[in-house]
Design a protein around this motif. Structure first.
Motif, PDB file in Angstrom:
ATOM      1  N   SER A  39      30.310  56.049  25.979  1.00 30.58           N
ATOM      2  CA  SER A  39      29.323  55.672  24.954  1.00 30.58           C
ATOM      3  C   SER A  39      28.871  54.229  25.129  1.00 30.58           C
ATOM      4  O   SER A  39      28.837  53.436  24.182  1.00 30.58           O
ATOM      5  N   LEU A  40      28.533  53.896  26.347  1.00 31.43           N
ATOM      6  CA  LEU A  40      28.165  52.513  26.662  1.00 31.43           C
ATOM      7  C   LEU A  40      26.901  52.093  25.929  1.00 31.43           C
ATOM      8  O   LEU A  40      25.987  52.904  25.713  1.00 31.43           O
ATOM      9  N   LYS A  41      26.882  50.820  25.569  1.00 24.61           N
ATOM     10  CA  LYS A  41      25.758  50.232  24.842  1.00 24.61           C
ATOM     11  C   LYS A  41      25.183  49.069  25.655  1.00 24.61           C
ATOM     12  O   LYS A  41      25.894  48.461  26.458  1.00 24.61           O
ATOM     13  N   PRO A  42      23.921  48.730  25.445  1.00 22.01           N
ATOM     14  CA  PRO A  42      23.348  47.587  26.175  1.00 22.01           C
ATOM     15  C   PRO A  42      24.155  46.308  25.994  1.00 22.01           C
ATOM     16  O   PRO A  42      24.247  45.500  26.927  1.00 22.01           O
ATOM     17  N   GLU A  43      24.781  46.142  24.843  1.00 21.55           N
ATOM     18  CA  GLU A  43      25.584  44.928  24.617  1.00 21.55           C
ATOM     19  C   GLU A  43      26.883  44.913  25.401  1.00 21.55           C
ATOM     20  O   GLU A  43      27.601  43.907  25.395  1.00 21.55           O
ATOM     21  N   ASP A  44      27.202  46.003  26.090  1.00 23.87           N
ATOM     22  CA  ASP A  44      28.359  46.019  26.984  1.00 23.87           C
ATOM     23  C   ASP A  44      28.016  45.428  28.353  1.00 23.87           C
ATOM     24  O   ASP A  44      28.906  45.256  29.191  1.00 23.87           O
ATOM     25  N   THR A  45      26.752  45.133  28.573  1.00 19.93           N
ATOM     26  CA  THR A  45      26.334  44.567  29.851  1.00 19.93           C
ATOM     27  C   THR A  45      27.006  43.217  30.086  1.00 19.93           C
ATOM     28  O   THR A  45      26.946  42.320  29.248  1.00 19.93           O
ATOM     29  N   ALA A  46      27.666  43.098  31.222  1.00 21.54           N
ATOM     30  CA  ALA A  46      28.420  41.875  31.542  1.00 21.54           C
ATOM     31  C   ALA A  46      29.031  42.032  32.933  1.00 21.54           C
ATOM     32  O   ALA A  46      29.020  43.124  33.511  1.00 21.54           O
ATOM     33  N   VAL A  47      29.580  40.935  33.412  1.00 24.83           N
ATOM     34  CA  VAL A  47      30.460  41.005  34.579  1.00 24.83           C
ATOM     35  C   VAL A  47      31.871  41.243  34.057  1.00 24.83           C
ATOM     36  O   VAL A  47      32.344  40.508  33.184  1.00 24.83           O
ATOM     37  N   TYR A  48      32.500  42.266  34.570  1.00 26.98           N
ATOM     38  CA  TYR A  48      33.850  42.629  34.143  1.00 26.98           C
ATOM     39  C   TYR A  48      34.869  42.145  35.171  1.00 26.98           C
ATOM     40  O   TYR A  48      34.717  42.387  36.370  1.00 26.98           O
ATOM     41  N   TYR A  49      35.893  41.474  34.677  1.00 23.45           N
ATOM     42  CA  TYR A  49      36.923  40.899  35.539  1.00 23.45           C
ATOM     43  C   TYR A  49      38.279  41.543  35.253  1.00 23.45           C
ATOM     44  O   TYR A  49      38.692  41.648  34.099  1.00 23.45           O
ATOM     45  N   CYS A  50      38.942  41.912  36.300  1.00 17.14           N
ATOM     46  CA  CYS A  50      40.313  42.393  36.196  1.00 17.14           C
ATOM     47  C   CYS A  50      41.255  41.189  36.138  1.00 17.14           C
ATOM     48  O   CYS A  50      41.044  40.195  36.850  1.00 17.14           O
ATOM     49  N   ASN A  51      42.255  41.274  35.302  1.00 14.52           N
ATOM     50  CA  ASN A  51      43.267  40.220  35.198  1.00 14.52           C
ATOM     51  C   ASN A  51      44.646  40.847  35.298  1.00 14.52           C
ATOM     52  O   ASN A  51      44.901  41.908  34.725  1.00 14.52           O
ATOM     53  N   CYS A  52      45.521  40.150  36.006  1.00 16.00           N
ATOM     54  CA  CYS A  52      46.875  40.658  36.189  1.00 16.00           C
ATOM     55  C   CYS A  52      47.859  39.508  36.089  1.00 16.00           C
ATOM     56  O   CYS A  52      47.661  38.465  36.735  1.00 16.00           O
ATOM     57  N   LYS A  53      48.851  39.707  35.268  1.00 12.22           N
ATOM     58  CA  LYS A  53      49.962  38.751  35.224  1.00 12.22           C
ATOM     59  C   LYS A  53      51.103  39.383  35.997  1.00 12.22           C
ATOM     60  O   LYS A  53      51.517  40.511  35.703  1.00 12.22           O
ATOM     61  N   ALA A  54      51.588  38.677  37.007  1.00  9.74           N
ATOM     62  CA  ALA A  54      52.590  39.252  37.889  1.00  9.74           C
ATOM     63  C   ALA A  54      53.674  38.238  38.201  1.00  9.74           C
ATOM     64  O   ALA A  54      53.403  37.048  38.417  1.00  9.74           O
ATOM     65  N   TYR A  55      54.901  38.747  38.223  1.00  9.20           N
ATOM     66  CA  TYR A  55      56.023  37.938  38.685  1.00  9.20           C
ATOM     67  C   TYR A  55      56.041  37.988  40.209  1.00  9.20           C
ATOM     68  O   TYR A  55      55.957  39.068  40.799  1.00  9.20           O
ATOM     69  N   ILE A  56      56.161  36.812  40.825  1.00  5.46           N
ATOM     70  CA  ILE A  56      56.319  36.788  42.279  1.00  5.46           C
ATOM     71  C   ILE A  56      57.775  36.580  42.654  1.00  5.46           C
ATOM     72  O   ILE A  56      58.137  36.642  43.825  1.00  5.46           O
ATOM     73  N   ASN A  57      58.631  36.329  41.671  1.00  6.59           N
ATOM     74  CA  ASN A  57      60.088  36.354  41.817  1.00  6.59           C
ATOM     75  C   ASN A  57      60.661  36.583  40.418  1.00  6.59           C
ATOM     76  O   ASN A  57      59.919  36.900  39.486  1.00  6.59           O
ATOM     77  N   ASP A  58      61.952  36.390  40.233  1.00  3.07           N
ATOM     78  CA  ASP A  58      62.585  36.658  38.941  1.00  3.07           C
ATOM     79  C   ASP A  58      62.074  35.755  37.820  1.00  3.07           C
ATOM     80  O   ASP A  58      62.202  36.089  36.639  1.00  3.07           O
TER      81      ASP A  58
END
Length: 120
Positions: free
Chosen positions: A84-103
């Motif tokens: 149900s996308l709307k014109p106001e959803d227009t944007a650049v979408y960015y994926c974000n990830c928080k990740a441990y690279i060690n303990d």
């Protein structure tokens, strides 16, 4: 280093659907919260949806009941189903990830962004 590769953006008419995908790769010890942000022209980047390592989700009010975030830990991937996308959803979408690279060390990573354009 951790890399995020996004796919699935594009042009769609209002009322249509798109599915965004983001795959993480690299020196990942353990994934934590993953999410999608968006930035429209002239506006600040905003959180659209997030999903924690236990599967708990959070959405910004404007997309509740229309967007669904999910993740596949085996594939180190996060998805955003947008209906149900709307014109106001227009944007650049960015994926974000928080990740441990060690303990102990938790880092924040971003994808390159994918354009979503919804025509009226």
């Amino acid at each position: 280093q951790v890399q995020l590769v996004e796919s699935g953006g594009g042009l769609v008419q209002a009322g249509g659907s798109l599915r965004l995908s983001c795959a993480a790769s690299g020196s990942i010890f353990r994934l934590d919260t993953m999410g999608w942000y968006r930035q429209a022209p002239g506006k600040q980047r905003e959180l659209v949806a997030s999903i924690n390592s236990s599967g708990g989700t959070d959405y910004t009010d404007s997309v509740k009941d229309r967007f669904t975030i999910s993740r596949d830990n085996a594939k180190s991937s996060v998805y955003l189903q947008m209906n149900s996308l709307k014109p106001e959803d227009t944007a650049v979408y960015y994926c974000n990830c928080k990740a441990y690279i060690n303990d102990f060390l938790l880092n924040d990573y971003w994808g390159q962004g994918t354009q979503v354009t919804v025509s009226s």
